[in-house]
Scaffold this active site. Structure first.
Site, PDB file in Angstrom:
ATOM      1  N   ASP A  68       0.803  -1.224   0.000  1.00  0.00           N
ATOM      2  CA  ASP A  68       0.000   0.000   0.000  1.00  0.00           C
ATOM      3  C   ASP A  68       0.836   1.274   0.000  1.00  0.00           C
ATOM      4  O   ASP A  68       0.459   2.266  -0.611  1.00  0.00           O
ATOM      5  CB  ASP A  68      -1.001  -0.002   1.153  1.00  0.00           C
ATOM      6  CG  ASP A  68      -0.374  -0.205   2.522  1.00  0.00           C
ATOM      7  OD1 ASP A  68       0.856  -0.345   2.624  1.00  0.00           O
ATOM      8  OD2 ASP A  68      -1.139  -0.244   3.514  1.00  0.00           O
ATOM      9  N   ASP A 450       2.825   1.303  13.473  1.00  0.00           N
ATOM     10  CA  ASP A 450       2.049   0.059  13.593  1.00  0.00           C
ATOM     11  C   ASP A 450       2.674  -1.016  14.470  1.00  0.00           C
ATOM     12  O   ASP A 450       1.960  -1.724  15.174  1.00  0.00           O
ATOM     13  CB  ASP A 450       1.769  -0.573  12.222  1.00  0.00           C
ATOM     14  CG  ASP A 450       0.825   0.246  11.359  1.00  0.00           C
ATOM     15  OD1 ASP A 450       0.156   1.142  11.902  1.00  0.00           O
ATOM     16  OD2 ASP A 450       0.767   0.000  10.143  1.00  0.00           O
TER      17      ASP A 450
END
Length: 730
Positions: A68, A450
């Site tokens: 992504d 993350d």
């Protein structure tokens, strides 16, 4: 990974008497190109959402993956490591590392096409592009599109949106998010909208995939039957039987859901996965259906039905058919957060299914952080699956953090366990938020989006203990170290109450959470520590900065600073702290250990800034202000002078001095002589050497940089999705 492109943060310095800073523009300066630097990545393995994976049907071992925000990669069959294909993307084209779709030419293994562009948002100024390669991604030609793409937006694991006609490689189709269906007739060099195609799909998600049915068609002529998946739940699947001249919704199809993936098996069975939302974070309903293209009969073959039998809501996303074994199909759930996503396998066209998760043997030793210090899971956000067209036992599937693969998937048919392991080696996709290289302990400690904080004892080995624990954290925007107190490190992260901050006394080998936190705060912000480790200053950003003198047990509001500032501690003087307000261009300093701050310099550039202090020089502080240039203070932040040899400076950091030099080497992701690059100065900013090259630009390198205080010339870079590159002189 749902990280926006991180905007340039603010850092600075200050003093007790307001002094106007010198902001003369930098003169255009020539730089010297380094004769040789070797660039590699610090080994973490994966760390972000791998959104698609494709085996080439004509060449054994040729596999591509897309992500992504972290580019695209090709698997090296000799080393079994992925090779990043988009490291050449520069800072001003940062959006091109978000890959919306990937297409191979089924008839020509040398050709590769990428649809690139990360965001369609108004704040993203960069339109998408089609990248075309005739050498498996070693080099590309670029065609700019008149609209933006959304490689890091909802529905990013749908696909593939970009497809090459298997009978006529000159023809490509591209399903867009907002502009309908587009076609190229010259191998992707030019594009035009297919005006006859009537659907655009749900706004912002659009058309999720294109594929061809080449049954009976001749090579050299356009394939007559083409399918397009639309995210309009009322008419999800469209077909053309005249090579794209006219289109109609496929009759009898299921409605009410969005198709995520579609694949046509060699026996004429067309399989589709569906969800009520595009994913990857939310789906509350979904299904799997197949169409017999010979009879037009649809069959619901959903393996596990959401919202029934104790199951919560979820959808279906990943899909693969075995080219060698008609009737063999694999699908994955998406957003089945409890208990966990699963992969299902059928060898009879979906009449019966085997749960891979029910008898999986999962080896996460290749990337220990995947355990999050708990029991390892099969994965989450499983957006795509690919079966090796040359070996039915070999399968890979992608997740929100890695790629898993197996060499014995057919065991499932006999009710035996299948064995899966991490197969993402070489694909470094972390978003890097902060880096420190202390003069003691490990060469590097990193803070990542993350997946937390890592101590890197070796740069070429995955940290064996995974991310920092106590607490285990997600996105961690800030780290600091006490230069004169060996082993003392602090960190902050997003999290719940008393889970956001921690300190270590053994250089990140173990951690202790702060027993308190600034009152009213819920954000991590920025953390700094004095060189003697006695004072920690936390700048959360949602309340005023606070300091602690008891290792985070209690916190007291700092006096004299606005709420939105950045801060750094002097690396020599424990009483000296610097701060900078990018909204006003005002620098501050504290001479009493962070208790009180006063303005010290005004007239500095506004909007952004990053500040760093020199390890072996008290009172030396540097400020990078992006397009505003680079500034230096040598008088404890009382005044700042522009470093005229560099036009722009996104970051600044320091490393070991060159032989014969007294001052530390200075590093910056900046612009010198009109050229963006990674630069080093061995003479305190008088002259600069570009140490990267056009093949190693790494897109967004504007978050953090640090040299190594123990190894001259070694520098560590932050990227937004390409991991932690580091360079060393050859």
């Amino acid at each position: 990974m749902n990280l926006p492109r991180r905007h340039f943060l603010a850092l600075g310095s200050a003093a007790a008497v307001a002094v106007t800073a010198s902001t003369q523009p930098a003169a255009a300066t020539r730089y010297r190109q380094s004769e040789g630097y070797r660039w590699r990545n610090v080994e973490i393995v994966g760390g972000g959402f791998v959104t698609g994976i494709i085996h080439h049907p004509k060449q054994r071992g040729l596999v591509y993956a897309r992500t992504d925000i972290g580019g695209a990669a090709r698997l090296d069959p000799r080393t079994q490591r992925w090779v990043q294909l988009l490291a050449w993307v520069g800072l001003r084209d940062w959006s091109l590392t978000g890959v919306e779709s990937l297409a191979i030419d089924p008839a020509d293994p040398s050709r590769l096409f990428l649809a690139v562009g990360t965001y369609t948002n108004e704040w993203s100024p960069i339109n998408g592009a089609i990248l075309r390669s005739t050498d498996q991604g070693r080099t590309f030609r670029r065609t700019d599109l008149p609209f933006k793409l959304g490689g890091n937006e909802p529905g990013r694991s749908m696909g593939e949106r970009l497809a090459v006609d298997p009978c006529d490689g000159r023809i490509l189709y591209f399903g867009t998010r907002n502009q309908g269906l587009w076609r190229s007739t010259d191998r992707g060099e030019t594009w035009a909208r297919v005006e006859s195609f009537p659907a655009t799909g749900t706004a912002g998600i659009g058309l999720g995939f294109v594929f061809f049915d080449q049954c009976g068609d001749r090579r050299g002529r356009p394939t007559r039957t083409i399918y397009v998946g639309s995210t309009d739940p009322a008419n999800p699947l469209w077909r053309s039987d005249d090579a794209g001249q006219t289109w109609s919704a496929v009759p009898g199809q299921p409605t009410g859901l969005m198709p995520h993936h579609g694949e046509l098996a060699s026996d004429g069975q067309l399989y589709l996965t569906y969800g009520d939302l595009p994913g990857p974070y939310e789906m509350y309903n979904g299904a799997v259906h197949k169409l017999d293209t010979a009879t037009g009969v649809w069959t619901d073959i959903t393996p596990l039905r959401p919202n029934t039998g104790g199951e919560a809501g979820f959808g279906y996303a990943g899909l693969a058919v075995d080219p060698r074994r008609p009737g063999t199909v694999m699908v994955s759930t998406m957003s089945r957060w409890g208990p966990v996503d699963d992969v299902f396998r059928s060898v009879d066209g979906g009449a019966t299914w085997h749960s891979i998760g029910s008898k999986i043997v999962l080896d996460t030793s290749g990337a220990p952080y995947l355990d999050f210090h708990e029991t390892p899971k099969l994965g989450w956000m499983i957006g795509d699956i690919s079966i090796d067209p040359f070996d039915s036992d070999k399968v890979m599937y992608v997740t929100g953090a890695t790629i898993f693969g197996t060499d014995d998937v057919t065991n499932a048919e006999q009710g035996r366990s299948t064995h899966w392991s991490v197969r993402a080696q070489g694909l470094e996709e972390t978003a890097v938020l902060d880096l420190i290289s202390p003069p003691w302990g490990p060469p590097l400690v990193s803070a990542l989006g993350d997946i937390g904080v890592y101590r890197h004892d070796r740069l070429d080995v995955v940290p064996p203990d995974g991310q920092a624990a106590n607490p285990v954290s997600g996105s961690s925007p800030s780290l600091d170290y006490a230069a004169k107190t060996e082993g003392f490190v602090v960190r902050v992260a997003y999290g719940g109450s008393l889970q956001r901050g921690a300190f270590s006394t053994d250089a990140g080998a173990s951690w202790q959470p702060f027993a308190g936190e600034p009152a009213g705060s819920s954000q991590p912000g920025k953390i700094v520590v004095s060189t003697d480790a006695r004072t920690i200053v936390w700048v959360p950003g949602d309340v005023l900065p606070h300091y602690s003198r008891d290792r985070g047990a209690t916190w007291t509001s700092v006096a004299g600073l606005p709420q939105q500032v950045a801060m750094v501690a002097d690396r020599v003087n424990p009483s000296l702290f610097y701060a900078f307000d990018p909204a006003t261009g005002t620098a501050y300093r504290s001479l009493d250990g962070g208790v009180n701050f006063l303005p010290s310099a005004t007239g500095l550039p506004t909007g952004s800034g990053k500040l760093e202090t020199v390890l072996d020089r008290s009172g030396h502080c540097w400020l990078a202000t992006g397009a505003g240039g680079l500034y230096r203070s040598v008088d404890q932040g009382l005044s700042y002078q522009r470093v005229t040899g560099i036009e722009e400076a996104q970051t600044v950091g320091f490393g070991k001095a060159a032989r014969g030099r007294s001052g530390m080497a200075v590093y910056s992701s900046g612009r010198v002589g009109g050229v963006d690059g990674i630069f080093r100065s061995d003479d305190s900013g008088v002259s600069w050497t570009r140490i990267n090259d056009d093949r190693h630009q790494y897109a967004s390198t504007n978050e953090a940089i640090t040299g190594d205080p123990r190894v001259y010339g070694r520098v560590y870079l932050s990227t937004n999705g390409l991991g932690i590159p580091y360079g060393e002189p050859i």
